[in-house]
Design a protein around this motif. Sequence first.
Motif, PDB file in Angstrom:
ATOM      1  N   GLN A  82      71.917   9.633  57.589  1.00  0.00           N
ATOM      2  CA  GLN A  82      73.100  10.187  58.246  1.00  0.00           C
ATOM      3  C   GLN A  82      72.797  11.480  58.992  1.00  0.00           C
ATOM      4  N   ALA A  83      71.867  12.270  58.438  1.00  0.00           N
ATOM      5  CA  ALA A  83      71.552  13.555  59.074  1.00  0.00           C
ATOM      6  C   ALA A  83      70.714  13.376  60.334  1.00  0.00           C
ATOM      7  N   ALA A  84      70.131  12.190  60.503  1.00  0.00           N
ATOM      8  CA  ALA A  84      69.143  12.011  61.568  1.00  0.00           C
ATOM      9  C   ALA A  84      69.785  11.576  62.877  1.00  0.00           C
ATOM     10  N   GLN A  85      70.768  12.352  63.342  1.00  0.00           N
ATOM     11  CA  GLN A  85      71.404  12.047  64.628  1.00  0.00           C
ATOM     12  C   GLN A  85      70.375  12.185  65.746  1.00  0.00           C
ATOM     13  N   LYS A  86      70.655  11.516  66.867  1.00  0.00           N
ATOM     14  CA  LYS A  86      69.797  11.555  68.062  1.00  0.00           C
ATOM     15  C   LYS A  86      68.408  10.982  67.786  1.00  0.00           C
ATOM     16  N   THR A  87      68.326  10.098  66.832  1.00  0.00           N
ATOM     17  CA  THR A  87      67.054   9.420  66.599  1.00  0.00           C
ATOM     18  C   THR A  87      66.846   8.377  67.689  1.00  0.00           C
ATOM     19  N   ASP A  88      65.606   8.241  68.104  1.00  0.00           N
ATOM     20  CA  ASP A  88      65.257   7.262  69.122  1.00  0.00           C
ATOM     21  C   ASP A  88      64.102   6.458  68.548  1.00  0.00           C
ATOM     22  N   ALA A  89      64.367   5.238  68.097  1.00  0.00           N
ATOM     23  CA  ALA A  89      63.325   4.494  67.391  1.00  0.00           C
ATOM     24  C   ALA A  89      63.216   3.074  67.917  1.00  0.00           C
ATOM     25  N   HIS A  90      62.005   2.668  68.205  1.00  0.00           N
ATOM     26  CA  HIS A  90      61.790   1.315  68.717  1.00  0.00           C
ATOM     27  C   HIS A  90      60.607   0.674  68.023  1.00  0.00           C
ATOM     28  N   GLN A  91      60.775  -0.578  67.710  1.00  0.00           N
ATOM     29  CA  GLN A  91      59.755  -1.285  66.960  1.00  0.00           C
ATOM     30  C   GLN A  91      59.538  -2.655  67.590  1.00  0.00           C
ATOM     31  N   LEU A  92      58.283  -3.053  67.659  1.00  0.00           N
ATOM     32  CA  LEU A  92      57.979  -4.355  68.253  1.00  0.00           C
ATOM     33  C   LEU A  92      56.854  -5.024  67.484  1.00  0.00           C
ATOM     34  N   ASN A  93      57.029  -6.294  67.175  1.00  0.00           N
ATOM     35  CA  ASN A  93      55.968  -7.063  66.523  1.00  0.00           C
ATOM     36  C   ASN A  93      55.790  -8.358  67.301  1.00  0.00           C
ATOM     37  N   LYS A  94      54.575  -8.563  67.808  1.00  0.00           N
ATOM     38  CA  LYS A  94      54.321  -9.804  68.552  1.00  0.00           C
ATOM     39  C   LYS A  94      53.153 -10.534  67.918  1.00  0.00           C
ATOM     40  N   ASN A  95      53.276 -11.833  67.842  1.00  0.00           N
ATOM     41  CA  ASN A  95      52.235 -12.617  67.186  1.00  0.00           C
ATOM     42  C   ASN A  95      51.814 -13.797  68.034  1.00  0.00           C
ATOM     43  N   LEU A  96      50.496 -14.025  68.027  1.00  0.00           N
ATOM     44  CA  LEU A  96      49.948 -15.238  68.614  1.00  0.00           C
ATOM     45  C   LEU A  96      49.550 -16.132  67.457  1.00  0.00           C
ATOM     46  N   LEU A  97      50.078 -17.326  67.459  1.00  0.00           N
ATOM     47  CA  LEU A  97      49.802 -18.249  66.371  1.00  0.00           C
ATOM     48  C   LEU A  97      48.838 -19.292  66.933  1.00  0.00           C
ATOM     49  N   LEU A  98      47.599 -19.330  66.409  1.00  0.00           N
ATOM     50  CA  LEU A  98      46.586 -20.155  67.074  1.00  0.00           C
ATOM     51  C   LEU A  98      46.116 -21.360  66.284  1.00  0.00           C
ATOM     52  N   GLY A  99      46.474 -21.479  65.039  1.00  0.00           N
ATOM     53  CA  GLY A  99      45.960 -22.619  64.273  1.00  0.00           C
ATOM     54  C   GLY A  99      47.094 -23.507  63.819  1.00  0.00           C
ATOM     55  N   ARG A 100      46.786 -24.800  63.678  1.00  0.00           N
ATOM     56  CA  ARG A 100      47.843 -25.728  63.261  1.00  0.00           C
ATOM     57  C   ARG A 100      48.405 -25.365  61.901  1.00  0.00           C
ATOM     58  N   GLN A 101      47.558 -24.738  61.070  1.00  0.00           N
ATOM     59  CA  GLN A 101      48.040 -24.370  59.739  1.00  0.00           C
ATOM     60  C   GLN A 101      48.243 -22.871  59.598  1.00  0.00           C
ATOM     61  N   ALA A 102      48.202 -22.185  60.705  1.00  0.00           N
ATOM     62  CA  ALA A 102      48.403 -20.737  60.646  1.00  0.00           C
ATOM     63  C   ALA A 102      49.879 -20.437  60.389  1.00  0.00           C
ATOM     64  N   VAL A 103      50.129 -19.321  59.722  1.00  0.00           N
ATOM     65  CA  VAL A 103      51.493 -18.974  59.339  1.00  0.00           C
ATOM     66  C   VAL A 103      51.770 -17.508  59.675  1.00  0.00           C
ATOM     67  N   VAL A 104      52.934 -17.254  60.223  1.00  0.00           N
ATOM     68  CA  VAL A 104      53.362 -15.874  60.453  1.00  0.00           C
ATOM     69  C   VAL A 104      54.728 -15.664  59.811  1.00  0.00           C
ATOM     70  N   ASP A 105      54.846 -14.591  59.062  1.00  0.00           N
ATOM     71  CA  ASP A 105      56.145 -14.177  58.545  1.00  0.00           C
ATOM     72  C   ASP A 105      56.392 -12.775  59.062  1.00  0.00           C
ATOM     73  N   THR A 106      57.536 -12.579  59.643  1.00  0.00           N
ATOM     74  CA  THR A 106      57.816 -11.222  60.112  1.00  0.00           C
ATOM     75  C   THR A 106      59.245 -10.834  59.785  1.00  0.00           C
ATOM     76  N   LYS A 107      59.384  -9.609  59.388  1.00  0.00           N
ATOM     77  CA  LYS A 107      60.696  -9.111  58.990  1.00  0.00           C
ATOM     78  C   LYS A 107      60.860  -7.691  59.510  1.00  0.00           C
TER      79      LYS A 107
END
Lengths: 251, 432, 482
Positions: B330-355
């Motif tokens: 609540q005290a953190a007014q004027k916060t400017d925050a950006h987050q990005l997660n990008k994944n390349l999935l290259l295998g037939r059995q490859a797995v990505v979980d992102t949260k």
Amino acid sequence: MLEITNLHARLADGREILKGVDLTVKAGEVHAIMGPNGSGKSTLAGVLAGRPGYEVTAGSVAYEGRDLLALAPDERAREGLFLAFQYPVEIPGVNNMYFLRAALNAVRRQRGEAELDAGQFLKAARAKLKLLDIGEDLLQRPVNVGFSGGEKKRNEIFQMAMLEPKLAILDETDSGLDIDALRVVANGVNKLRSPERAAILITHYQRLLDYVVPDVVHVLSHGRIVRSGDKSLATELECRGYAFLDDAAAE
Amino acid sequence: MSDIRTGYIEAFQKQRAKSREAARRAAIARFGELGLPTRRAENWRFTNLRPLEQRLFPPAPAGTVPAATLPPLYRLGVPSHRFVLVNGRFAPALSDMGDLPLGVSLRPLAESAPALAPALDAPFLRESNPFLALNAAFFEDGFDLSMTDVVAGEQPSPPPELDRPIEILHLAAAANPVSLHTRNRLCIPPGRRCTIVETFAGSGPYWTNAVLEIAIGDGAALRHIVLQDEGKEAVHLGHRRIRLGAGARYDGFTLALGSQLSRQDTIVTIEGERAECLLNGAYLLRGSQEATIATLIDHAAPGSATREVFKGVVADRAHGVFQGKIVVRQAAQKTDAHQLNKNLLLGRQAVVDTKPELEIYADDVKCSHGAAIGDLDENALFYLRARGLTAAEARRMLIDAFAGEAIDLVADGAARSYLRRHLERWLAAREE
Amino acid sequence: MSSVEALDTIGPLGQGYKYGFVTAIDAETAPPGLDESTIRFISAKKREPDWLLDWRLQSFRAWQKMAQPEWAKLRIAPIDYQAATYYSAPKKKEGPKSLDEVDPELLKTYEKLGIPLGERAALAGVAVDAVFDSVSVATTFKAQLAELGIIFCSFGEAVQEHPELVRKYLGTVVPQGDNFFAALNSAVFSDGSFAYIPPGVRCPMELSTYFRINAAKTGQFERTLLIADKGAYVSYLEGCTAPQRDENQLHAAVVELVALEGAEIKYATVQNWYPGDAEGKGGIYNFVTKRGACRGAKAKISWTQVETGSAITWKYPSCILEGDDSVGEFYSVAITNNLQQADTGTKMIHIGKNTRSTIISKGISAGRGQNTYRGLVRVQPKAQGARNYTQCDSLLIGDRCGAHTVPYLEIRNPSARVEHEATTSKISEDQLFYCRQRGLSQEDALSLIVNGFCKEVLKELPMEFAVEAQKLLAVSLEGSVG
């Protein structure tokens, strides 16, 4: 109609922008306020319209005999004060016609006039658009979203025409416009001219004043009106630039 | 699994650490209570801890530092102050601290620990993380970098920026399963700036369980580059706890390439106004590698900014996890925050979980996050092949560009080329 | 032109929760508490077949072994499941055969709620099933629908008249032991709506259910089952209100949708359960399991929800995309004001090839409200070519509320393309000032901007519902700006 006396205003960060503005605008008059960037022109418009972020530290503004500064921004609007924004705000998802009808009906309620239903409004809107030579597609788009600079300014003039304010303040509505758009703006102001109404044109250039001839021209510099005169003052500024004003302000 | 828990408690009873006896006992008791995390715990739901559940990694005994040489691969290649740990202990023979400037101290934690003792136990007491508790029970060494404040008018006054980057190498060599618990500290006082390049590498069946505490004072700045290139059989758990003062700046980057199982847990607490947190990285996984990037950026003070970008390349049967959370109090007014997660999935059995997660309690903020998962762009591949590249070359070029874009966020030129070299090495090895 | 029409209906603010009245009606109520005898009582009251009683009892035994979930970002006061009443029905001699036989007091209630029953329904072209506390009281338009082979009736009636359909589909989308609240519902559900659209039939009118909680200390556990057979189409609307009471009331519903090959179901909800007062006293605890299965190729399920009510909302309308090329959509507006809490979102489970999903979520937090979007996108290994696009936007009004975004993306197929974007920002001062400079009051300006913010979701609603939703948004935000 408008009586500004010794108006001082500053920003939230404490910087004082207006340092004693005195200005009287009578019904039926058109005033132009010119001045270099940073002279306080937009601050003056903002303070008159009640934009948040300014603090009036001294002085008074009487509008039709009432204390304008005591009114909320929407009360000022309903009392007939209109500001054409220098940077009109985008409101995603809100249809332009929907928006303007809500505004118009708020103003009409205040004046004791009947509200317009959708059909009546559309009729009135079409008439004004035609008068101002503005395309009808403007109505169906979200408010200012994706509008070009010229479209935004036309939209401001269209809104002004619909709301028929007593006192219109145009904050650099002419900047960045091509000649066609400039004519639309001028046309809008001229159509509104009447003995009961007044307008303040805030501008950096005298170009607009070729189309809308003002009764009085003022020069704002460093937060004060340093010169007032007739149309010829604007022409003088055009030739000599604003530099000579610094001497005047330094007095 | 309860055998594993007992195993570590028994290993504790056998160890002969001399210092901090009461604290160590409290820590192992805490570990006993917590046990290893299960996937029912929200914070661990995506991380497969099987390698740690299946066998015991007793703490590496003292005095078993093998005679190691410094692999050229892990030299930064520019003049630096170099501090090397082998199997969790300071290796003076491989280190080259050079002449440290006035007011800068870089020394083994074993030396400074007695003076720091109560403060060293804070992290595991605050959090219910069994690995922090295990670290507190077992650690004996690590690196400890500290600097004196810049005091205006003081003569002679040290320059705000450290003259050369600091290189920290965590090397490991194990024939049998061992765990390496290090406690590391970085303390940048107000007004000072420095660049640290940390590398983890080794061979054999070992488990790195490293804790790093970073405090960045008002107006101070740290560039922190980490290369995690642990051995194929290794498990790597890295825990970073970072505190930022007013106007402080943390610019961190992690390139994770190695180990069978890895997890990088970073918690940044923004305590001062107008601080800046840059937390970036890339993970490149193949075979059956498992990697988790877990970050928590906690804005507790107003006017601060966060920029977070993590890119993942997940091939074969590998599993990549990104769990990134930004909290704006609540005290953190004027916060400017950006987050990005990008994944390349290259295998037939490859797995990505992102949260990617936002938790916001202040209204005057600008926050956003984004996540994307996909394969290589078919159009781009075709375009490159139409220009004469083989399919493999085209794929390599696109993967290189994807990961390279993240590495370009590293501001320090030497560190950037260091990471680039390792990216190229990974891509070349993939083609074999 | 639709938005212009809608403007007229944004009424003046300041009326508060207008559905807070209580209807004085003679009701038959089970004693409070929950054990096997309660379930036998409910089942016997409804003259259910043995298989359904057994199904309930199985669910109850599963529920007894489960714990109330704690993973949502909600603060929930302890719920005493033994203190609630699990069955309350308006007393009547026989089930009503037509509207004329329905208790006039009840009809008055629905009139106050603005539900088109009877003749007004015909004008509005909406077929309505109304559920009052635990039982369904009237279903309009049954005859016309029957000509097309469409079954639309109360759940209890479906059990009697169409047992084969109920037995075939009940619990196949939301299994009995799916979660704590679904298990509870499966044990004690009282009534709800049932619809079946035969192959190739396009349901010519919106089907609609209005839910009303009236009795005190009563939980409401309705169950809805909707089946669109091959190539069928149906649009379904659901509205909810409850009286203003100081204690918290429990609502744990289950909705199951089944769309077979080429079928399409649109399901819209305007949830306006009593939210509690400004101090957070009272209000509905809304724990709802809604899930749809696209069981055949090219099936489509679309959820639209406007969540303005309830003290607590725990709700994740989901799509299981089994059929190849099937499509799932989720459009949501959730408002929390005062002390309301919402943890809501969706799950899109991609199983079939080339399945597509879209998630658009708009969260608005005001007062001390806490609003969480929680969503899962899972792409299973065989879901070749799966696509998802998610956009979550949060708007904060005031500095004491919270907006949280918790997406889970679990991707197990390399040909998937999944994108998630989320933003959080404060209501724009510039927009507010612009509107006020044109003469709109602070509150009108706010509701205008918020409606614009929600436009992408509201446009998914049928016209009458969109209008109601816009009004609700305005009312829900009352007092949120100073």
